[in-house]
Design an enzyme around this catalytic site. Structure first.
Site, PDB file in Angstrom:
ATOM      1  N   GLU A 176       1.052  -1.031  -0.246  1.00  0.00           N
ATOM      2  CA  GLU A 176      -0.125  -0.144  -0.192  1.00  0.00           C
ATOM      3  C   GLU A 176       0.186   1.337   0.571  1.00  0.00           C
ATOM      4  O   GLU A 176       1.852   1.311   0.866  1.00  0.00           O
ATOM      5  CB  GLU A 176      -1.212  -0.352   1.215  1.00  0.00           C
ATOM      6  CG  GLU A 176      -2.038   1.291   1.490  1.00  0.00           C
ATOM      7  CD  GLU A 176      -2.749   0.992   2.486  1.00  0.00           C
ATOM      8  OE1 GLU A 176      -3.251   2.140   2.800  1.00  0.00           O
ATOM      9  OE2 GLU A 176      -3.018   0.526   3.320  1.00  0.00           O
ATOM     10  N   HIS A 181      -2.086  11.106  -0.662  1.00  0.00           N
ATOM     11  CA  HIS A 181      -2.223   9.613  -1.788  1.00  0.00           C
ATOM     12  C   HIS A 181      -1.858   9.876  -2.903  1.00  0.00           C
ATOM     13  O   HIS A 181      -1.293   9.280  -3.782  1.00  0.00           O
ATOM     14  CB  HIS A 181      -3.420   9.299  -1.374  1.00  0.00           C
ATOM     15  CG  HIS A 181      -4.041   7.798  -0.403  1.00  0.00           C
ATOM     16  ND1 HIS A 181      -3.387   6.708  -0.341  1.00  0.00           N
ATOM     17  CD2 HIS A 181      -4.122   8.036   1.042  1.00  0.00           C
ATOM     18  CE1 HIS A 181      -3.876   5.793   0.415  1.00  0.00           C
ATOM     19  NE2 HIS A 181      -4.327   6.873   1.469  1.00  0.00           N
ATOM     20  N   ASP A 198       0.567 -14.516  13.176  1.00  0.00           N
ATOM     21  CA  ASP A 198      -0.527 -15.647  12.322  1.00  0.00           C
ATOM     22  C   ASP A 198      -1.311 -14.147  11.118  1.00  0.00           C
ATOM     23  O   ASP A 198      -1.976 -13.613  12.799  1.00  0.00           O
ATOM     24  CB  ASP A 198      -1.338 -16.285  13.166  1.00  0.00           C
ATOM     25  CG  ASP A 198      -1.760 -17.277  12.027  1.00  0.00           C
ATOM     26  OD1 ASP A 198      -2.123 -16.571  11.283  1.00  0.00           O
ATOM     27  OD2 ASP A 198      -2.698 -18.380  12.802  1.00  0.00           O
ATOM     28  N   LYS A 208      -9.879 -15.328  15.903  1.00  0.00           N
ATOM     29  CA  LYS A 208      -9.619 -14.695  14.156  1.00  0.00           C
ATOM     30  C   LYS A 208     -10.919 -13.979  14.131  1.00  0.00           C
ATOM     31  O   LYS A 208     -11.323 -14.137  13.032  1.00  0.00           O
ATOM     32  CB  LYS A 208      -9.327 -16.495  13.160  1.00  0.00           C
ATOM     33  CG  LYS A 208      -8.324 -17.014  13.502  1.00  0.00           C
ATOM     34  CD  LYS A 208      -7.273 -15.745  13.640  1.00  0.00           C
ATOM     35  CE  LYS A 208      -5.891 -16.904  13.841  1.00  0.00           C
ATOM     36  NZ  LYS A 208      -5.265 -18.751  13.220  1.00  0.00           N
TER      37      LYS A 208
END
Length: 512
Positions: free
Chosen positions: A208, A505, A414, A340
């Site tokens: 990104e 951006h 993870d 999760k």
């Protein structure tokens, strides 16, 4: 009930050329010694020990009759798989009842009864694999060639890597190559923690645009104001089984018994690990269900598998010793640990590490570097709180998931744990001196400096860059992550307040 979980579902199969039938079990309890094997019954056919062999992998086999003779036993470590090879006629396709009797030194005689199927061999295309060594060059090249032939594409970069693929055992199956994620450097960040003290270069793995630049900008501002103060204020990893009763009263009485029996349950849970320590058990009752939320400390590991094994052992003891109303069903995970998944209970009760990062940003630094005043940023925070409340978000800040994810990828965490770890409670106020006090609490940061992907080649190098390799480094790493998150909140919050967000951006983040 729990013994059914020893059996590897789907492992029942006929051997080639009518050489018999095989299935496997996996030791999910504790390291034990297998002291004897009784008969195996399949659909009414009894196979005596004389016709049973134990396949330990790597070409090693033992006759079942060799166990128990002259005190001989077979050590089974936690996680070890043993295949039972039966000298008997092949089974027809369909479901079969299977019963196995064996004995161990720790648990005595065990009897497993399950149902499994012999499935037909279909003509589906299958990814190549090697039974002998699935991480050898030949096995990997076979998959690479298969992927290129199947897709009619050439994969040049996917196949390039600089480490021994055998390091990936336990991390990745059917390995074919690597995804090269760019890693940018931010910092150094000055962290004033109890465990992380000093200046740290921050490796951020991301695709990104503007992300690394934004975090670097926030880090510079924090450094100009003395750095970021970080504190670990909680540590707990959960597994949450559920016990089902005939009625609510049975569940209530069971919950009371568990609370009274904690000191007997604790050593059973902790017997499975040198690291896992059972802190407490929360009981939540609903309908006719008793949900137990086991809370452990797990050292330098994230610990989900560790606490699963520990809770399994604890529940084995509970099922054996509870003499109250009958337990009709038991499930090792009830979805109440919210593994999760983002959840309110993790925000309130902690999952992983609960960490706070805070700083006082001087008025002149904020105005010169970020083009906003403390009053503008604090007011913007109040308005954003309403938006977060209305949307039901688990975070009233700007983008903590960005920095956390980039650090997770770089350091072998993870990445799915970002779903919980991204929760954040941001607070800011204008001090009496006219400066900005800013603080973020991360209530469920799930991180590790040992186990999982942390020992892999580039991931371990990034952890070494942070000085977070070795025993006792987990709190240090958690404090660094929290400091990075606060830098990102400061940078993006100021960019939105000053209307620099879009222009930044446009300048850095557009790949035209």
């Amino acid at each position: 009930m729990l013994l059914k979980l020893l059996y590897n579902r789907g492992s029942l199969h006929n051997l080639p050329d009518g050489q018999g039938v095989a299935f496997s079990i996996k030791n999910r309890l504790d390291t034990v010694h297998l002291t004897g094997v009784g008969h195996v019954a399949i659909g009414g056919v009894v196979v005596p020990p004389e016709h049973i062999q134990l396949d330990l992998g790597g070409g090693e086999r033992r006759l079942a009759t060799s166990l128990g003779a002259a005190g001989q036993a077979l050590e089974l470590a936690v996680g070890q798989v043993v295949s039972f090879v039966l000298d008997t006629a092949s089974l027809p396709e369909g479901m079969h009842q299977l019963g196995v009797r064996f004995s161990t030194d720790a648990f005595g005689e065990l009897h497993v009864e399950v149902e499994d199927a012999i499935v037909s061999q279909d003509s589906r295309v299958r990814i190549p694999r090697s039974e002998d060594d699935d991480y050898a060059d030949a096995a990997i090249q076979a998959r690479q060639q298969f992927a290129e032939q199947f897709t009619q594409q050439e994969f040049k970069h996917l196949k390039q890597y600089s480490f021994d693929a055998h390091q990936l055992q336990g991390n990745c199956e059917s390995f074919v190559g690597v995804a090269q994620v760019p890693v940018g450097l931010a910092g150094p960040l000055t962290v004033n923690g109890e465990h992380a003290q000093g200046d740290f270069l921050i490796p951020l793995a991301t695709t990104e645009g503007t992300l690394v630049a934004s975090y670097n900008r926030g880090i510079q501002v924090l450094n100009l104001c003395g750095g970021v103060k970080c504190t670990v204020i909680g540590d707990a990893m959960q597994r949450a089984p559920v016990f089902v009763f005939d009625d609510a009263r049975g569940a209530r009485d069971f919950g009371r018994w568990v609370a009274d029996s904690l000191e007997q349950i604790r050593p059973e849970a902790e017997s499975t690990s040198r690291v896992a320590k059972l802190q407490y058990i929360d009981t939540y009752l609903s309908n006719k269900f008793a949900y137990l939320r086991f809370n452990f400390s797990t050292g330098d590991a994230a610990g989900q598998n560790m606490v699963g094994r520990a809770t399994f052992a604890a529940c084995s003891w509970i099922l054996e010793h509870y003499k109250g109303a009958p337990i009709r069903h038991f499930y090792l995970e009830s979805n109440f640990a919210t593994d999760k998944k983002a959840s309110q209970i993790n925000v309130m009760r902690t999952r992983g590490k609960r960490v706070v990062a805070e700083a006082v940003v001087k008025r002149d630094v904020l105005q010169q570097r970020m083009r906003v005043t403390p009053e503008q940023l604090a007011y913007h925070g109040q308005v954003s709180n309403v938006g977060a409340f209305l949307s039901g978000a688990n975070n009233n800040g700007a983008h903590s998931a960005n920095g956390i994810t980039a650090l997770f990828i770089a350091t072998g965490q993870d990445v799915a744990n970002v779903s919980e770890s991204s929760a954040g409670v941001l607070y800011s106020e204008v001090t009496k001196e006219g400066d900005l006090y800013i603080n973020i609490t991360i209530p469920s940061l799930i991180v590790a400096t040992h186990g999982g992907g942390t020992g892999l080649a580039t991931q371990n190098e990034c952890l070494r860059m942070l000085g977070c390799v070795g025993r006792g480094t987990i709190y240090k790493f958690a404090e660094i992550v929290a400091g990075v998150v606060l830098a990102g909140e400061l940078s993006l919050g100021a960019a939105i307040s000053s209307s620099d967000w879009v222009s930044s951006h446009e300048q850095y983040g557009r790949n035209r």
